[in-house]
Scaffold this active site. Structure first.
Site, PDB file in Angstrom:
ATOM      1  N   ASP A   1       0.797  -1.237   0.000  1.00  0.00           N
ATOM      2  CA  ASP A   1       0.000   0.000   0.000  1.00  0.00           C
ATOM      3  C   ASP A   1       0.828   1.285   0.000  1.00  0.00           C
ATOM      4  O   ASP A   1       0.413   2.297   0.590  1.00  0.00           O
ATOM      5  CB  ASP A   1      -0.971  -0.010   1.185  1.00  0.00           C
TER       6      ASP A   1
ATOM      7  N   ASP B   1      -7.458  -3.527  -5.209  1.00  0.00           N
ATOM      8  CA  ASP B   1      -7.131  -2.226  -4.611  1.00  0.00           C
ATOM      9  C   ASP B   1      -5.782  -1.704  -5.098  1.00  0.00           C
ATOM     10  O   ASP B   1      -5.544  -0.499  -5.149  1.00  0.00           O
ATOM     11  CB  ASP B   1      -7.068  -2.329  -3.078  1.00  0.00           C
TER      12      ASP B   1
ATOM     13  N   TRP C   1     -12.555   0.496  -6.682  1.00  0.00           N
ATOM     14  CA  TRP C   1     -11.107   0.550  -6.991  1.00  0.00           C
ATOM     15  C   TRP C   1     -10.886   0.179  -8.453  1.00  0.00           C
ATOM     16  O   TRP C   1      -9.998   0.716  -9.124  1.00  0.00           O
ATOM     17  CB  TRP C   1     -10.303  -0.383  -6.091  1.00  0.00           C
TER      18      TRP C   1
ATOM     19  N   SER D   1     -14.738  -3.077   6.874  1.00  0.00           N
ATOM     20  CA  SER D   1     -14.728  -4.546   6.759  1.00  0.00           C
ATOM     21  C   SER D   1     -15.906  -5.108   7.533  1.00  0.00           C
ATOM     22  O   SER D   1     -15.933  -4.986   8.763  1.00  0.00           O
ATOM     23  CB  SER D   1     -13.455  -5.112   7.386  1.00  0.00           C
TER      24      SER D   1
HETATM   25  N1  GLY Z   1      -7.559  -1.262   0.430  1.00  0.00           N
HETATM   26  C1  GLY Z   1      -8.306  -1.855   1.469  1.00  0.00           C
HETATM   27  C2  GLY Z   1      -9.716  -1.428   1.504  1.00  0.00           C
HETATM   28  O1  GLY Z   1     -10.218  -0.828   0.560  1.00  0.00           O
HETATM   29  O2  GLY Z   1     -10.364  -1.706   2.502  1.00  0.00           O
END
Ligand code: GLY
Length: 387
Positions: A101, A161, A236, A348
């Protein structure tokens, strides 16, 4: 391209008002997070402060730079530059950087600072971050391994992502004159195009490769199920594909942008803000992910620079409709110390079928705030991307 909604597009004037409200919130938050970052997501609507150790830490300085671009207030510039020091230390000392990231971290913090102030320290930090990302490249399969120890079979995979991490590499090649960054970015993007996008334009969150470099299979991590449509992954895909086009001018990226967007539009509820997984549609009581709508709005406005005029106009109109909905129904209504900008994001959410740690459900998220502000900034003038 269907617009599917009666949402009235956000006007120029309304975009400026909404952006100024964001600037006010960022201003109010500066003392609370001085020299530190905001947690990936809010807790009951308020962001805990955190050290510069999360993958999301670039979004807070990104908001600060956008606020500076709008206001030109010295306080924003000082805060942005003090975070450059923190990001420089993080990459030099390699604190929590052994993952892919680097673009999410270093584009909105250091590439932005370098573009806007000419800070050489920011430039150096961003190039070091690009070098770090190169260490995650797996030649067998040609991809940047997202997470975990390099080569570990349970992590021999990339995630959609990562398309947002690639602009850092294209930038690094332009800055240094060394093609190695852009070369690996292109190789990863081609692997992603070939495997992450299903024939109907929907996407896998994560995709595994075999040790010999051949494709294995897609799996979700943060979506509902392996064969469902994680909303942010789809977002994304929309924004990431057109950013790859921006740097390469390869028409394959515009084709995949169109397919990915078309699928996204078929699964949107009436107010144009998706549920966290697009297996859920109008009438569901599952939480939304407002951040996905903000990311897609940025992708549409970026695409409007590159598409033929009629298609570009449709993209811009759609982005304005999405932003009108976000502004009317999802934006934080009054500035409060520690609050974010956009409510009803989902980081999440646990399902019976996925492997994620539940966090930040129906909360503000750092990237939702940042991309909402970026999209509003894009609407208000000729903005040069940090990506
Ligand atoms: N890149 C991780 C998310 O979008 O949660």
């Amino acid at each position: 391209m269907q617009t599917q909604s009666n949402c009235i597009p956000l006007t120029e004037e309304a975009a400026l008002t909404a952006l100024d409200r964001c600037v006010e919130q960022v201003r109010l938050n500066l003392p609370r997070y001085a020299g530190r970052c905001q947690n990936h997501s809010s807790v009951n609507g308020i962001y805990p402060a955190c050290d510069n150790v999360q993958w999301t830490c670039g979004f807070w300085p990104g908001e600060i730079w956008l606020a500076w671009e709008r206001s030109r207030e010295d306080g924003f510039q000082a805060a942005g530059l003090s975070l450059v020091d923190s990001f420089y230390d993080r990459i030099v000392q390699k604190i929590e950087v052994d993952h892919h990231d680097m673009g999410f971290l270093y584009s909105p913090s250091c590439v932005a600072a370098w573009r806007l102030t000419g800070s050489q320290k920011a430039r150096e930090a961003a190039i070091l971050a690009a070098d770090q990302l190169l260490t995650r490249f797996q030649p067998k399969g040609a991809f940047f391994q997202a997470w975990g120890p390099m080569g570990a079979p349970e992590n021999y995979r990339f995630i959609i992502d990562c398309l947002l991490n690639l602009p850092l590499l294209y930038w690094a090649s332009r800055e240094t004159g060394d093609p190695k960054y852009a070369d690996l970015a292109g190789r990863h993007a081609r692997t992603c195009l070939a495997n992450s996008f299903r024939p109907d334009g929907s996407t896998y969150h994560t995709f595994f490769m075999n040790p010999d470099g051949t494709p294995s299979h897609g799996e979700t991590c943060q979506g509902y199920r392996d064969d469902s449509f994680w909303a942010r992954g789809q977002a994304w895909g929309v924004y990431g594909s057109v950013l790859s086009y921006r740097y390469t001018k390869d028409p394959a990226y515009l084709d995949v942008f169109r397919r990915c967007l078309a699928f996204y539009l078929t699964r949107l509820p009436e107010d144009l803000v998706p549920y966290w997984d697009m297996i859920f549609t109008d009438g569901s009581d599952e939480p939304r992910d407002s951040s996905a709508a903000a990311i897609v709005a940025c992708g549409l406005l970026e695409a409007a620079h590159w598409l033929p005029p009629e298609e570009a106009a449709r993209c811009e109109r759609l982005a304005r409709q999405m932003l009108a909905s976000l502004t009317a129904r999802y934006a934080v209504p009054q500035p409060v110390p520690g609050a974010g900008l956009l409510l009803h994001g989902t980081y999440s959410k646990k399902s019976p079928y996925n492997t994620c740690t539940p966090e930040g459900v129906d909360e503000c998220t750092g990237w939702g705030d940042y991309f909402y502000m970026e999209a509003l900034t894009r609407l208000t003038g000729n903005w040069y991307p940090y990506w």
